[in-house]
Design an enzyme around this catalytic site. Sequence first.
Site, short mmCIF file in Angstrom:
data_model
loop_
_atom_site.label_atom_id
_atom_site.label_comp_id
_atom_site.label_asym_id
_atom_site.label_seq_id
_atom_site.Cartn_x
_atom_site.Cartn_y
_atom_site.Cartn_z
N GLU A 175 0.83 -1.22 0.00
CA GLU A 175 0.00 0.00 0.00
C GLU A 175 0.85 1.26 0.00
O GLU A 175 0.70 2.15 0.85
CB GLU A 175 -0.96 -0.02 1.20
CG GLU A 175 -1.97 -1.15 1.09
CD GLU A 175 -3.14 -1.06 2.07
OE1 GLU A 175 -2.96 -0.42 3.12
OE2 GLU A 175 -4.20 -1.64 1.79
N GLU A 375 -5.46 -8.30 -1.44
CA GLU A 375 -6.13 -8.14 -0.14
C GLU A 375 -7.59 -7.80 -0.42
O GLU A 375 -7.88 -6.93 -1.24
CB GLU A 375 -5.54 -7.01 0.70
CG GLU A 375 -4.26 -7.32 1.39
CD GLU A 375 -3.80 -6.18 2.32
OE1 GLU A 375 -4.65 -5.51 2.94
OE2 GLU A 375 -2.59 -5.97 2.40
C1 BGP Z 1 -4.60 -3.02 4.75
C2 BGP Z 1 -3.26 -3.51 5.23
C3 BGP Z 1 -3.28 -4.75 6.01
C4 BGP Z 1 -4.54 -5.03 6.79
C5 BGP Z 1 -5.81 -4.52 6.16
C6 BGP Z 1 -7.01 -4.48 7.05
O1 BGP Z 1 -4.61 -1.65 4.67
O2 BGP Z 1 -2.37 -3.70 4.15
O3 BGP Z 1 -2.09 -4.82 6.73
O4 BGP Z 1 -4.42 -4.85 8.12
O5 BGP Z 1 -5.67 -3.27 5.60
O6 BGP Z 1 -6.98 -3.35 7.88
P1 BGP Z 1 -7.22 -3.44 9.41
O7 BGP Z 1 -6.29 -4.43 9.93
O8 BGP Z 1 -6.99 -2.08 9.95
O9 BGP Z 1 -8.64 -3.86 9.58
#
Ligand code: BGP
Length: 478
Positions: A175, A375
């Site tokens: 990201e 993701e």
């Molecule tokens: C993305 C990241 C991840 C992951 C995901 C979910 O932005 O790359 O590392 O954590 O989001 O977010 P969160 O864990 O805050 O729910």
Amino acid sequence: MGFPEGFYWGGATAANQLEGAWDVDGRGASVDDHFTGGSYERPREITVDIRPDLLYPNHDGIDFYHRYEEDIALFAEMGFSMFRMSISWSRIFPNGDDPEPNEAGLAFYDRVLDCCRAHGIEPLVTLSHYEMPYSLVERYNGWASRELIGFFERYCATVFERYRDKVTYWLTFNEINCGTMDIGAMMETGIIQGFEGPASAIRTTPQQRYQALHHQFVASGRVVRLAHERYPQFKMGNMVGFLLTYPATCDPADVLLCQGEMRKTNWFCSDVQVRGAYPSYATRLFRENGVELAMEEGDLTDIADGKVDFYTFSYYMSNVVGTHDVEQTAGNMTFGGVNPYLESTAWGWQVDSAGLRYALNEIWDRYQIPVMVVENGMGAYDTVEEDGSIHDQYRIDYLKAHVRAMGEAVEDGVGLIGYTWWGPIDLVSAGTGEMRKRYGFIYVDKHDDGSGTYERRRKDSFYAYQKIIASNGAEGLD
Ligand code: BGP
């Protein structure tokens, strides 16, 4: 409707959110080890020193470090053909610039990668997923310093050589576009030197953010070039946190505002890493934000030489912008207005499966290189029934809707080659530090107060995903 043969199905994780063992076998502290737990209402705190009276959830993660064999076997049971993981930089170079890499850290990833291979699972490895050795924050203020480029190159050269026969697919920065945003920049670029307090209070200037990003672009370009020169079998990808944005109305002013947002948030970093050059709109973007990049000779060549081979992104939600009154979302890490046509998760993320099809088409039309969704997922509260079962129909619905949307995109002609669900096993939330914001198909008995047995349990969604994978996305979607 059919996914192409050989389509990669799997799950995605990040070292700092699941490994634990933060100070084991010579590992150095990483940025996220200085983040306490938080919640939807209460931001995570950043502390300069590790304080015994506070809880730092990443320190233990879900103890993947000691349980990876069991976890990877469960992934294999679901039918995974790909596992996205990251390497913890501070496991390899505890301070970021140590004279020699830490052999125990290197050996750990040998074991994990061998285990994947033994199960026929292709690893997809992120080189930097929201972390760096904290020592580099203390001494250099993270990516604010140009020196980081050299340290990163050395780290990458080390792991490329070590895992040359075990890894083919690599991503440079997770990201990376979070570096364009105030709060996002803290995790992405580590420019938090000396900062102590709630993470939400961090403020960075556009000048700091874009300069740090420039260093990351150069670093990414150099390691992609190195990979292409030395390891022609490697495939190198970028990774963008795709924040699909819609105009609130058809007022042309809203449409223009939306175009600007899409460029700033999604296309800027994508254009640099895919096309190998700053986009034409960057000149105005920089001027209007008072940004003057310090560059050295060769930087633009490094960027030009470092074009990626495939495009990857995360996709969770969509947002809205407008010039008229737009009600703002109230979730954690949400960045825009409320869309009345969509429903939100308990954390305020607006679920939009059709938007995934739309995003995939936009990306494909713009770049025409293979695409992966690396993701996608839904954070939710899960209830363990008395008999130990977990009926997570909401997660199954989310999964099916997004798989259907990808199927449509494939029909549209998009060159989609893989899908890795975020957090196939419950892990520590990056945004809030919670465990109860669960994404997994596999439940982990660990809780926000640090208690729990770490026992793993299959949720209903485990079997739903298994069915989808077994039929290559042809069944299990009704
Ligand atoms: C993305 C990241 C991840 C992951 C995901 C979910 O932005 O790359 O590392 O954590 O989001 O977010 P969160 O864990 O805050 O729910």
